[in-house]
Scaffold this motif. Structure first.
Motif, PDB file in Angstrom:
ATOM      1  N   LEU A 265      56.916  30.403  29.166  1.00  0.00           N
ATOM      2  CA  LEU A 265      57.185  31.004  27.857  1.00  0.00           C
ATOM      3  C   LEU A 265      58.241  30.253  27.053  1.00  0.00           C
ATOM      4  O   LEU A 265      58.228  30.292  25.815  1.00  0.00           O
ATOM      5  CB  LEU A 265      57.597  32.468  28.030  1.00  0.00           C
ATOM      6  CG  LEU A 265      56.453  33.419  28.396  1.00  0.00           C
ATOM      7  CD1 LEU A 265      56.990  34.794  28.733  1.00  0.00           C
ATOM      8  CD2 LEU A 265      55.430  33.499  27.267  1.00  0.00           C
TER       9      LEU A 265
ATOM     10  N   HIS B 174      57.292  27.819  24.139  1.00  0.00           N
ATOM     11  CA  HIS B 174      56.903  28.305  22.814  1.00  0.00           C
ATOM     12  C   HIS B 174      58.151  28.623  21.994  1.00  0.00           C
ATOM     13  O   HIS B 174      59.165  29.070  22.534  1.00  0.00           O
ATOM     14  CB  HIS B 174      56.041  29.561  22.949  1.00  0.00           C
ATOM     15  CG  HIS B 174      54.765  29.343  23.694  1.00  0.00           C
ATOM     16  ND1 HIS B 174      53.621  28.896  23.097  1.00  0.00           N
ATOM     17  CD2 HIS B 174      54.471  29.506  25.013  1.00  0.00           C
ATOM     18  CE1 HIS B 174      52.650  28.790  24.005  1.00  0.00           C
ATOM     19  NE2 HIS B 174      53.148  29.156  25.172  1.00  0.00           N
TER      20      HIS B 174
ATOM     21  N   HIS C  67      57.966  32.456  17.385  1.00  0.00           N
ATOM     22  CA  HIS C  67      56.529  32.267  17.143  1.00  0.00           C
ATOM     23  C   HIS C  67      55.794  33.533  17.562  1.00  0.00           C
ATOM     24  O   HIS C  67      55.804  33.912  18.735  1.00  0.00           O
ATOM     25  CB  HIS C  67      56.018  31.067  17.933  1.00  0.00           C
ATOM     26  CG  HIS C  67      54.539  30.832  17.770  1.00  0.00           C
ATOM     27  ND1 HIS C  67      53.956  30.685  16.538  1.00  0.00           N
ATOM     28  CD2 HIS C  67      53.533  30.712  18.684  1.00  0.00           C
ATOM     29  CE1 HIS C  67      52.658  30.479  16.699  1.00  0.00           C
ATOM     30  NE2 HIS C  67      52.378  30.502  17.983  1.00  0.00           N
ATOM     31  N   GLU C  68      55.168  34.203  16.613  1.00  0.00           N
ATOM     32  CA  GLU C  68      54.484  35.472  16.877  1.00  0.00           C
ATOM     33  C   GLU C  68      52.990  35.293  16.640  1.00  0.00           C
ATOM     34  O   GLU C  68      52.560  34.938  15.545  1.00  0.00           O
ATOM     35  CB  GLU C  68      55.039  36.575  15.978  1.00  0.00           C
ATOM     36  CG  GLU C  68      54.501  37.951  16.300  1.00  0.00           C
ATOM     37  CD  GLU C  68      55.290  39.054  15.614  1.00  0.00           C
ATOM     38  OE1 GLU C  68      55.026  40.224  15.889  1.00  0.00           O
ATOM     39  OE2 GLU C  68      56.184  38.727  14.788  1.00  0.00           O
ATOM     40  N   ILE C  69      52.215  35.524  17.667  1.00  0.00           N
ATOM     41  CA  ILE C  69      50.763  35.350  17.549  1.00  0.00           C
ATOM     42  C   ILE C  69      50.080  36.708  17.642  1.00  0.00           C
ATOM     43  O   ILE C  69      50.593  37.643  18.270  1.00  0.00           O
ATOM     44  CB  ILE C  69      50.200  34.375  18.615  1.00  0.00           C
ATOM     45  CG1 ILE C  69      50.335  34.960  20.030  1.00  0.00           C
ATOM     46  CG2 ILE C  69      50.890  33.026  18.535  1.00  0.00           C
ATOM     47  CD1 ILE C  69      49.109  35.664  20.522  1.00  0.00           C
TER      48      ILE C  69
ATOM     49  N   THR D 233      50.722  42.008  18.647  1.00  0.00           N
ATOM     50  CA  THR D 233      51.272  40.660  18.466  1.00  0.00           C
ATOM     51  C   THR D 233      52.308  40.387  19.548  1.00  0.00           C
ATOM     52  O   THR D 233      52.893  41.310  20.115  1.00  0.00           O
ATOM     53  CB  THR D 233      51.931  40.506  17.082  1.00  0.00           C
ATOM     54  OG1 THR D 233      53.058  41.389  17.008  1.00  0.00           O
ATOM     55  CG2 THR D 233      50.945  40.805  15.959  1.00  0.00           C
ATOM     56  N   TYR D 234      52.546  39.085  19.795  1.00  0.00           N
ATOM     57  CA  TYR D 234      53.451  38.707  20.886  1.00  0.00           C
ATOM     58  C   TYR D 234      54.298  37.496  20.525  1.00  0.00           C
ATOM     59  O   TYR D 234      53.809  36.542  19.905  1.00  0.00           O
ATOM     60  CB  TYR D 234      52.656  38.415  22.168  1.00  0.00           C
ATOM     61  CG  TYR D 234      51.906  39.628  22.649  1.00  0.00           C
ATOM     62  CD1 TYR D 234      52.558  40.637  23.342  1.00  0.00           C
ATOM     63  CD2 TYR D 234      50.554  39.786  22.343  1.00  0.00           C
ATOM     64  CE1 TYR D 234      51.890  41.780  23.745  1.00  0.00           C
ATOM     65  CE2 TYR D 234      49.871  40.928  22.738  1.00  0.00           C
ATOM     66  CZ  TYR D 234      50.544  41.919  23.440  1.00  0.00           C
ATOM     67  OH  TYR D 234      49.883  43.060  23.824  1.00  0.00           O
ATOM     68  N   THR D 235      55.566  37.572  20.901  1.00  0.00           N
ATOM     69  CA  THR D 235      56.485  36.437  20.956  1.00  0.00           C
ATOM     70  C   THR D 235      56.827  36.234  22.430  1.00  0.00           C
ATOM     71  O   THR D 235      56.493  37.096  23.264  1.00  0.00           O
ATOM     72  CB  THR D 235      57.777  36.742  20.178  1.00  0.00           C
ATOM     73  OG1 THR D 235      58.464  37.813  20.853  1.00  0.00           O
ATOM     74  CG2 THR D 235      57.500  37.134  18.737  1.00  0.00           C
ATOM     75  N   PRO D 236      57.509  35.148  22.797  1.00  0.00           N
ATOM     76  CA  PRO D 236      57.853  34.985  24.214  1.00  0.00           C
ATOM     77  C   PRO D 236      58.621  36.176  24.797  1.00  0.00           C
ATOM     78  O   PRO D 236      58.274  36.686  25.873  1.00  0.00           O
ATOM     79  CB  PRO D 236      58.690  33.706  24.215  1.00  0.00           C
ATOM     80  CG  PRO D 236      58.120  32.904  23.084  1.00  0.00           C
ATOM     81  CD  PRO D 236      57.809  33.922  22.028  1.00  0.00           C
TER      82      PRO D 236
ATOM     83  N   LEU E 251      50.223  33.927  24.597  1.00  0.00           N
ATOM     84  CA  LEU E 251      50.613  32.735  23.843  1.00  0.00           C
ATOM     85  C   LEU E 251      49.819  31.501  24.274  1.00  0.00           C
ATOM     86  O   LEU E 251      49.312  30.759  23.424  1.00  0.00           O
ATOM     87  CB  LEU E 251      52.109  32.488  24.005  1.00  0.00           C
ATOM     88  CG  LEU E 251      53.003  33.565  23.380  1.00  0.00           C
ATOM     89  CD1 LEU E 251      54.470  33.296  23.703  1.00  0.00           C
ATOM     90  CD2 LEU E 251      52.815  33.636  21.879  1.00  0.00           C
ATOM     91  N   ASP E 252      49.704  31.275  25.578  1.00  0.00           N
ATOM     92  CA  ASP E 252      48.979  30.090  26.045  1.00  0.00           C
ATOM     93  C   ASP E 252      47.504  30.136  25.683  1.00  0.00           C
ATOM     94  O   ASP E 252      46.873  29.090  25.485  1.00  0.00           O
ATOM     95  CB  ASP E 252      49.110  29.950  27.562  1.00  0.00           C
ATOM     96  CG  ASP E 252      50.423  29.299  27.974  1.00  0.00           C
ATOM     97  OD1 ASP E 252      51.226  28.951  27.088  1.00  0.00           O
ATOM     98  OD2 ASP E 252      50.649  29.139  29.194  1.00  0.00           O
TER      99      ASP E 252
ATOM    100  N   ALA F 123      46.073  31.993  23.084  1.00  0.00           N
ATOM    101  CA  ALA F 123      45.926  32.668  21.793  1.00  0.00           C
ATOM    102  C   ALA F 123      44.562  32.372  21.182  1.00  0.00           C
ATOM    103  O   ALA F 123      44.052  31.249  21.285  1.00  0.00           O
ATOM    104  CB  ALA F 123      47.031  32.206  20.848  1.00  0.00           C
TER     105      ALA F 123
END
Length: 301
Positions: free
Chosen positions: A74, A77, A81-83, A116-119, A230-231, A233
């Motif tokens: 994590l 990233h 960074h929010e995906i 949504t996700y950030t690290p 994240l990986d 996305a």
């Protein structure tokens, strides 16, 4: 509980449905958001068709072993960074058969209900989710054996909400501390689940809540959703996303056909529901048929 059955003509039906949706999108009869919804259902069906150990205790341990390498990466990233995941609050309601909350139509409202996700948010959700259901195991046992009504413990914050701390920097030392806490929480949850008898795992709460067998499988599945956010996305482009989800679903269905009759595995959704592979496939086909019919009806108005 049915986990395997004969699957005839699955790939052909999925490809025909895919061709129809992409043709509608190419001519402008289907918008990008609708195509992204179809991609989400194919992705979620593919997640369901990842074979899981039949025993939920083994599943939660195996899922953590698979998820942990993603968690260790994590810091690669950007912290802010929010995906966006394929999951939304609307999909959650569909998958858990819950009614929509009162308020604006989610199809026309802003997008606060998207996962949504950030690290740091990934780490928060993995840990909070494990702790929440660890507590549930203990409360369900007291409920079953002593009639002690559970006390709601809703201090956690869902994937649709990003907290200020979710965007803070994540140093290697921070990550190591998070991983230690997560490892301990999963170890404790699995250990408490080990103590459950088959009767306790399958006890149905009188309020219609989930049996603990479903709960533990749910914890296992969702750790993968969070850890890979994240990986893995989804692509921004809706068509590319849909095509990728279709390939993954076909691969999982083919693998399920190869394992048909294997008693050591089950196919279970994000929310702990057991599926036969052809049931997951049929749900995708029904959804895509419905999406096309909705847009035909709109076009006729």
């Amino acid at each position: 509980m049915t986990t395997t059955s004969t699957m005839n003509g699955g790939p052909a039906a999925l490809r025909l449905s895919s061709d129809r949706l992409m043709a509608a999108a190419a001519t402008g009869r289907l918008d990008a958001e609708t195509l992204a919804t179809a991609a989400a259902f194919r992705t979620i069906a593919a997640w369901t068709l990842a074979p899981a150990p039949r025993d939920p205790r083994a599943h939660v341990r195996a899922a953590h072993a698979e998820a942990r390498p993603y968690l260790t990466r994590l810091t690669r990233h950007a912290a802010d960074h929010e995906i966006a995941s394929v999951m939304t609050a609307d999909l959650f309601r569909r998958l858990t058969r819950r009614p929509a909350a009162p308020g604006p139509d989610p199809a026309t409202a802003p997008d606060p209900a998207r996962y949504t996700y950030t690290p740091r948010k990934v780490l928060r959700r993995v840990l909070d989710h494990a702790l929440d259901h660890l507590n549930q195991i203990d409360q369900w046992r007291a409920w079953q054996h002593h009639g002690v009504i559970p006390t709601p413990t809703d201090g956690w914050t869902s994937s649709t909400v990003t907290l200020p701390e979710d965007r803070l920097p994540l140093a290697d030392a921070d990550l190591a501390a998070w991983l230690w806490r997560i490892d301990q929480a999963i170890r404790l949850l699995a250990g408490h689940a080990d103590e459950l008898t088959g009767e306790e795992l399958d006890w149905a709460p009188p309020d219609g809540g989930w049996p603990l067998r479903r709960v533990v499988h749910h914890v296992a599945r969702c750790e993968g959703l969070y850890a890979t956010a994240l990986d893995e996305a989804p692509p921004e482009d809706a068509l590319t996303r849909y095509q990728r989800s279709g390939r993954l679903l076909e691969e999982r269905l083919e693998a399920a056909r190869d394992r048909e009759g294997d008693p050591s595995v089950v196919y279970v959704s994000l929310y702990g529901v057991f599926y036969a592979p052809q049931t997951a496939e049929r749900e995708v086909l029904d959804l895509e048929r419905g999406l096309l019919e909705e847009h035909r009806a709109e076009g006729a108005r």
